[in-house]
Design a protein around this motif. Structure first.
Motif, PDB file in Angstrom:
ATOM      1  N   PRO A 113      -8.476 -11.006  -1.836  1.00  0.00           N
ATOM      2  CA  PRO A 113      -7.721  -9.780  -1.530  1.00  0.00           C
ATOM      3  C   PRO A 113      -6.745 -10.003  -0.374  1.00  0.00           C
ATOM      4  CG  PRO A 113      -9.981  -9.592  -0.739  1.00  0.00           C
ATOM      5  CD  PRO A 113      -9.922 -10.854  -1.547  1.00  0.00           C
ATOM      6  N   ILE A 114      -5.543  -9.428  -0.505  1.00  0.00           N
ATOM      7  CA  ILE A 114      -4.549  -9.557   0.560  1.00  0.00           C
ATOM      8  C   ILE A 114      -4.592  -8.303   1.438  1.00  0.00           C
ATOM      9  CG2 ILE A 114      -3.094 -11.042  -0.834  1.00  0.00           C
ATOM     10  CD1 ILE A 114      -1.282  -8.689  -1.397  1.00  0.00           C
ATOM     11  N   LEU A 115      -4.080  -8.437   2.661  1.00  0.00           N
ATOM     12  CA  LEU A 115      -4.118  -7.337   3.625  1.00  0.00           C
ATOM     13  C   LEU A 115      -3.083  -6.281   3.232  1.00  0.00           C
ATOM     14  CD1 LEU A 115      -4.372  -9.376   6.948  1.00  0.00           C
ATOM     15  CD2 LEU A 115      -6.219  -8.271   5.684  1.00  0.00           C
ATOM     16  N   PRO A 116      -3.389  -5.012   3.414  1.00  0.00           N
ATOM     17  CA  PRO A 116      -2.412  -3.958   3.089  1.00  0.00           C
ATOM     18  C   PRO A 116      -1.171  -4.057   3.965  1.00  0.00           C
ATOM     19  CG  PRO A 116      -4.631  -3.048   3.304  1.00  0.00           C
ATOM     20  CD  PRO A 116      -4.688  -4.451   3.812  1.00  0.00           C
ATOM     21  N   LEU A 117      -0.003  -3.847   3.341  1.00  0.00           N
ATOM     22  CA  LEU A 117       1.297  -3.793   4.016  1.00  0.00           C
ATOM     23  C   LEU A 117       1.672  -5.086   4.721  1.00  0.00           C
ATOM     24  CD1 LEU A 117       1.193  -0.189   5.540  1.00  0.00           C
ATOM     25  CD2 LEU A 117       2.132  -0.920   3.353  1.00  0.00           C
ATOM     26  N   GLN A 118       1.021  -6.203   4.374  1.00  0.00           N
ATOM     27  CA  GLN A 118       1.364  -7.503   4.943  1.00  0.00           C
ATOM     28  C   GLN A 118       1.926  -8.389   3.834  1.00  0.00           C
ATOM     29  OE1 GLN A 118       1.212  -8.262   8.210  1.00  0.00           O
ATOM     30  NE2 GLN A 118       0.489  -6.174   8.582  1.00  0.00           N
ATOM     31  N   PHE A 119       3.108  -8.970   4.055  1.00  0.00           N
ATOM     32  CA  PHE A 119       3.733  -9.819   3.041  1.00  0.00           C
ATOM     33  C   PHE A 119       3.022 -11.166   2.974  1.00  0.00           C
ATOM     34  CE2 PHE A 119       7.323  -6.914   3.811  1.00  0.00           C
ATOM     35  CZ  PHE A 119       7.601  -6.571   2.497  1.00  0.00           C
ATOM     36  N   THR A 120       2.594 -11.533   1.788  1.00  0.00           N
ATOM     37  CA  THR A 120       1.925 -12.807   1.537  1.00  0.00           C
ATOM     38  C   THR A 120       2.829 -13.653   0.652  1.00  0.00           C
ATOM     39  OG1 THR A 120      -0.263 -11.791   1.672  1.00  0.00           O
ATOM     40  CG2 THR A 120      -0.111 -13.917   0.560  1.00  0.00           C
ATOM     41  N   GLN A 121       3.137 -14.868   1.093  1.00  0.00           N
ATOM     42  CA  GLN A 121       4.055 -15.728   0.346  1.00  0.00           C
ATOM     43  C   GLN A 121       3.398 -16.219  -0.947  1.00  0.00           C
ATOM     44  OE1 GLN A 121       5.605 -19.004   2.593  1.00  0.00           O
ATOM     45  NE2 GLN A 121       6.685 -19.905   0.856  1.00  0.00           N
ATOM     46  N   LEU A 122       4.176 -16.221  -2.040  1.00  0.00           N
ATOM     47  CA  LEU A 122       3.691 -16.706  -3.335  1.00  0.00           C
ATOM     48  C   LEU A 122       4.162 -18.131  -3.566  1.00  0.00           C
ATOM     49  CD1 LEU A 122       4.332 -13.590  -5.609  1.00  0.00           C
ATOM     50  CD2 LEU A 122       2.140 -14.387  -4.701  1.00  0.00           C
ATOM     51  N   HIS A 123       3.255 -18.972  -4.038  1.00  0.00           N
ATOM     52  CA  HIS A 123       3.573 -20.349  -4.396  1.00  0.00           C
ATOM     53  C   HIS A 123       3.514 -20.513  -5.908  1.00  0.00           C
ATOM     54  CE1 HIS A 123       2.076 -21.674  -0.149  1.00  0.00           C
ATOM     55  NE2 HIS A 123       3.260 -21.102  -0.118  1.00  0.00           N
ATOM     56  N   HIS A 124       4.097 -21.604  -6.374  1.00  0.00           N
ATOM     57  CA  HIS A 124       4.128 -21.882  -7.817  1.00  0.00           C
ATOM     58  C   HIS A 124       2.718 -21.916  -8.396  1.00  0.00           C
ATOM     59  CE1 HIS A 124       5.569 -23.364 -11.607  1.00  0.00           C
ATOM     60  NE2 HIS A 124       4.905 -24.508 -11.495  1.00  0.00           N
ATOM     61  N   GLU A 125       2.487 -21.169  -9.496  1.00  0.00           N
ATOM     62  CA  GLU A 125       1.219 -21.083 -10.227  1.00  0.00           C
ATOM     63  C   GLU A 125       0.160 -20.276  -9.484  1.00  0.00           C
ATOM     64  OE1 GLU A 125      -0.050 -24.933 -11.472  1.00  0.00           O
ATOM     65  OE2 GLU A 125       1.544 -25.149 -12.963  1.00  0.00           O
ATOM     66  N   ASP A 126       0.552 -19.489  -8.473  1.00  0.00           N
ATOM     67  CA  ASP A 126      -0.396 -18.539  -7.893  1.00  0.00           C
ATOM     68  C   ASP A 126      -0.709 -17.450  -8.929  1.00  0.00           C
ATOM     69  OD1 ASP A 126      -0.735 -19.747  -5.504  1.00  0.00           O
ATOM     70  OD2 ASP A 126       0.572 -18.422  -4.355  1.00  0.00           O
ATOM     71  N   VAL A 127      -1.960 -16.972  -8.942  1.00  0.00           N
ATOM     72  CA  VAL A 127      -2.395 -15.954  -9.897  1.00  0.00           C
ATOM     73  C   VAL A 127      -2.599 -14.639  -9.137  1.00  0.00           C
ATOM     74  CG1 VAL A 127      -4.154 -15.273 -11.574  1.00  0.00           C
ATOM     75  CG2 VAL A 127      -3.487 -17.674 -11.359  1.00  0.00           C
ATOM     76  N   VAL A 128      -1.864 -13.614  -9.528  1.00  0.00           N
ATOM     77  CA  VAL A 128      -1.923 -12.300  -8.882  1.00  0.00           C
ATOM     78  C   VAL A 128      -2.579 -11.325  -9.850  1.00  0.00           C
ATOM     79  CG1 VAL A 128      -0.590 -10.465  -7.773  1.00  0.00           C
ATOM     80  CG2 VAL A 128       0.197 -12.835  -7.639  1.00  0.00           C
ATOM     81  N   THR A 129      -3.508 -10.497  -9.337  1.00  0.00           N
ATOM     82  CA  THR A 129      -4.125  -9.441 -10.145  1.00  0.00           C
ATOM     83  C   THR A 129      -4.051  -8.132  -9.373  1.00  0.00           C
ATOM     84  OG1 THR A 129      -6.306 -10.062  -9.247  1.00  0.00           O
ATOM     85  CG2 THR A 129      -5.689 -10.963 -11.397  1.00  0.00           C
ATOM     86  N   PHE A 130      -3.987  -7.028 -10.126  1.00  0.00           N
ATOM     87  CA  PHE A 130      -3.853  -5.698  -9.538  1.00  0.00           C
ATOM     88  C   PHE A 130      -5.065  -4.861  -9.934  1.00  0.00           C
ATOM     89  CE2 PHE A 130       0.466  -7.219 -10.570  1.00  0.00           C
ATOM     90  CZ  PHE A 130       0.949  -7.353  -9.285  1.00  0.00           C
ATOM     91  N   GLY A 131      -5.796  -4.355  -8.916  1.00  0.00           N
ATOM     92  CA  GLY A 131      -6.986  -3.557  -9.190  1.00  0.00           C
ATOM     93  C   GLY A 131      -8.018  -4.362  -9.965  1.00  0.00           C
ATOM     94  N   GLN A 132      -8.635  -3.716 -10.967  1.00  0.00           N
ATOM     95  CA  GLN A 132      -9.638  -4.384 -11.788  1.00  0.00           C
ATOM     96  C   GLN A 132      -9.096  -4.741 -13.165  1.00  0.00           C
ATOM     97  OE1 GLN A 132     -13.183  -1.978 -11.861  1.00  0.00           O
ATOM     98  NE2 GLN A 132     -13.189  -1.660  -9.654  1.00  0.00           N
ATOM     99  N   SER A 133      -7.779  -4.733 -13.325  1.00  0.00           N
ATOM    100  CA  SER A 133      -7.180  -5.130 -14.597  1.00  0.00           C
ATOM    101  C   SER A 133      -7.450  -6.599 -14.859  1.00  0.00           C
ATOM    102  CB  SER A 133      -5.670  -4.872 -14.575  1.00  0.00           C
ATOM    103  OG  SER A 133      -5.063  -5.371 -15.742  1.00  0.00           O
ATOM    104  N   SER A 134      -7.772  -6.930 -16.100  1.00  0.00           N
ATOM    105  CA  SER A 134      -8.078  -8.314 -16.458  1.00  0.00           C
ATOM    106  C   SER A 134      -6.832  -9.131 -16.748  1.00  0.00           C
ATOM    107  CB  SER A 134      -8.992  -8.342 -17.694  1.00  0.00           C
ATOM    108  OG  SER A 134      -8.369  -7.712 -18.799  1.00  0.00           O
ATOM    109  N   ARG A 135      -5.665  -8.508 -16.680  1.00  0.00           N
ATOM    110  CA  ARG A 135      -4.444  -9.277 -16.896  1.00  0.00           C
ATOM    111  C   ARG A 135      -4.138 -10.145 -15.686  1.00  0.00           C
ATOM    112  NH1 ARG A 135       0.086  -6.066 -20.395  1.00  0.00           N
ATOM    113  NH2 ARG A 135      -1.245  -5.526 -22.164  1.00  0.00           N
ATOM    114  N   LEU A 136      -3.689 -11.380 -15.958  1.00  0.00           N
ATOM    115  CA  LEU A 136      -3.358 -12.337 -14.909  1.00  0.00           C
ATOM    116  C   LEU A 136      -1.834 -12.470 -14.845  1.00  0.00           C
ATOM    117  CD1 LEU A 136      -5.992 -15.107 -15.727  1.00  0.00           C
ATOM    118  CD2 LEU A 136      -6.278 -13.082 -14.291  1.00  0.00           C
ATOM    119  N   TYR A 137      -1.284 -12.352 -13.649  1.00  0.00           N
ATOM    120  CA  TYR A 137       0.156 -12.480 -13.438  1.00  0.00           C
ATOM    121  C   TYR A 137       0.378 -13.815 -12.713  1.00  0.00           C
ATOM    122  CZ  TYR A 137       0.314  -7.575 -14.740  1.00  0.00           C
ATOM    123  OH  TYR A 137       0.196  -6.397 -15.423  1.00  0.00           O
TER     124      TYR A 137
END
Length: 397
Positions: A113-137
């Motif tokens: 989990p990332i901190l609220p309102l803090q920008f986290t840098q994305l790297h190539h092939e990082d996997v992002v998920t939102f809530g409990q959705s099983s979709r992988l971004y």
């Protein structure tokens, strides 16, 4: 060389850049001043059950707000655990960042989990998920061939499918028998005209019947009547039936049917050189280079501002003169490339000493790419002009 993906957790990337915290105005995300489309293509490859179902372009836009409500988000994910305004993805000139907008169920990068309102840098092939959705971004840098997404991804986990009612399907009409007849009350059923009053029916088990065994039967019998020889003059012939094998005259046994002849099966021909893959058609590894660069912007650049100056007013000639002076310091050994990249470059890669990582063809601007691939390892380029400004490039791999 094979690409190696950093295993740094998302929480350790928060302080690795100079981005201020994200801000909200009510429920709406406030876009920072440094947001701009990135020259290097980037996208989200959306996966469900290990299959890519769509792709979302990130490089051609400055920011993207992910959420469940179309009035608060530009990228709609209809999942019950996704908030109305859930997270934001923001680009600068070289990198992409994700920030959680105080969502209820959180935003995750590589499962952390990332901190609220803090920008986290994305790297190539990082996997992002939102809530409990099983979709992988899956964050991907560089051009891809997957289809683009229309910025609305309904999640099948939240959709309900109503089964089709059996009553809504059209009912089939009952089969109509060719031998059945319709009886209307009060109306007499007409009888077929016959030439003889002697009418006979066939028994239930159909066997050859001699003329002497014919018994009279009622005309209303449901079975086909057998008429006398006198009545067979104008009788309608019965439907044709397939002929059955009969015994030959004077024989009491079935004729012997010769066994079918065995047909030899043809063996497939041996493979020739036409069916064998040619070495020339095998896919080859795409060539990649790794370079550092120093960028000097001018007032006519695509984005005349940087981490060093809020508004750049120098002319294109002044930018060229400055980059030539920087190149001369590096070529004569007066200063190191890494030091000048950290202090003089207007690109956000300055925090990495100008390192752009490994990239293939079709990723950078054409003039930048041609110069980078033409350099030998350790070579230093002449000034290169792009929409961003004036560059000097050093190839390190």
């Amino acid at each position: 060389m094979a690409d190696t993906k950093a295993t740094t957790t998302s929480s350790s990337r928060v302080g690795a850049h100079d981005k201020a915290a994200a801000t909200l105005v009510g429920e709406r995300f406030s876009v920072p001043d440094w947001a701009t489309p990135r020259p290097v293509p980037a996208s989200f490859q959306v996966k469900k059950d290990a299959s890519i179902i769509t792709q979302v372009d990130l490089g051609s836009i400055s920011h993207l707000v992910v959420g469940r409500h179309p009035m608060a988000a530009s990228f709609v994910v209809t999942h019950p655990t996704v908030s109305r305004s859930h997270a934001a993805i923001v680009n600068d000139e070289m990198d992409s960042y994700v920030a959680d907008l105080k969502s209820i169920n959180g935003t995750f990068v590589n499962g952390v989990p990332i901190l609220p309102l803090q920008f986290t840098q994305l790297h190539h092939e990082d996997v992002v998920t939102f809530g409990q959705s099983s979709r992988l971004y899956v964050f991907t840098v560089g051009p891809t061939s997957a289809p683009k997404d229309p910025l609305k991804v309904p999640d099948p986990e939240a959709a309900s499918h109503s089964p089709v009612s059996a009553a809504s399907s059209p009912a089939k009409p009952p089969p109509v028998s060719s031998t059945s007849s319709t009886t209307v009350p009060g109306v007499a059923t007409p009888k077929k005209p016959t030439m003889s009053s002697a009418v006979s029916t066939t028994p239930t088990v159909k066997q050859p019947v001699k003329p002497s065994s014919i018994t009279p039967a009622s005309v209303d019998s449901p079975e086909r009547p057998q008429k006398s020889p006198a009545a067979q003059v104008n009788r309608v012939p019965p439907p044709r039936q397939s002929p059955l094998p009969t015994k030959p005259p004077g024989s009491h046994r079935q004729p012997e049917i010769p066994p079918p002849k065995e047909v030899p099966q043809k063996r497939p021909p041996p493979p020739t050189h036409q069916h064998q893959p040619s070495d020339s058609k095998k896919p080859k590894d795409e060539p990649k280079v790794r370079c550092k660069h120093i960028l000097v912007k001018h007032k006519d650049s695509s984005r005349p501002s940087s981490w060093r100056e809020a508004a750049i007013t120098r002319t294109k000639d002044e930018a060229l003169k400055k980059i030539i002076d920087i190149r001369e310091q590096i070529a004569t050994g007066t200063a190191q490339f890494d030091h000048l990249a950290e202090t003089e470059s207007d690109c956000s890669s300055a925090k990495r000493k100008g390192d752009l990582g490994r990239f293939g063809k079709g990723v950078m601007k054409k003039a930048f790419e041609d110069s980078a691939f033409a350099l030998p390892i350790g070579g230093l380029s002449q000034p290169v002009f792009t929409d961003s400004g004036v560059h000097i490039i050093m190839r390190i791999e």
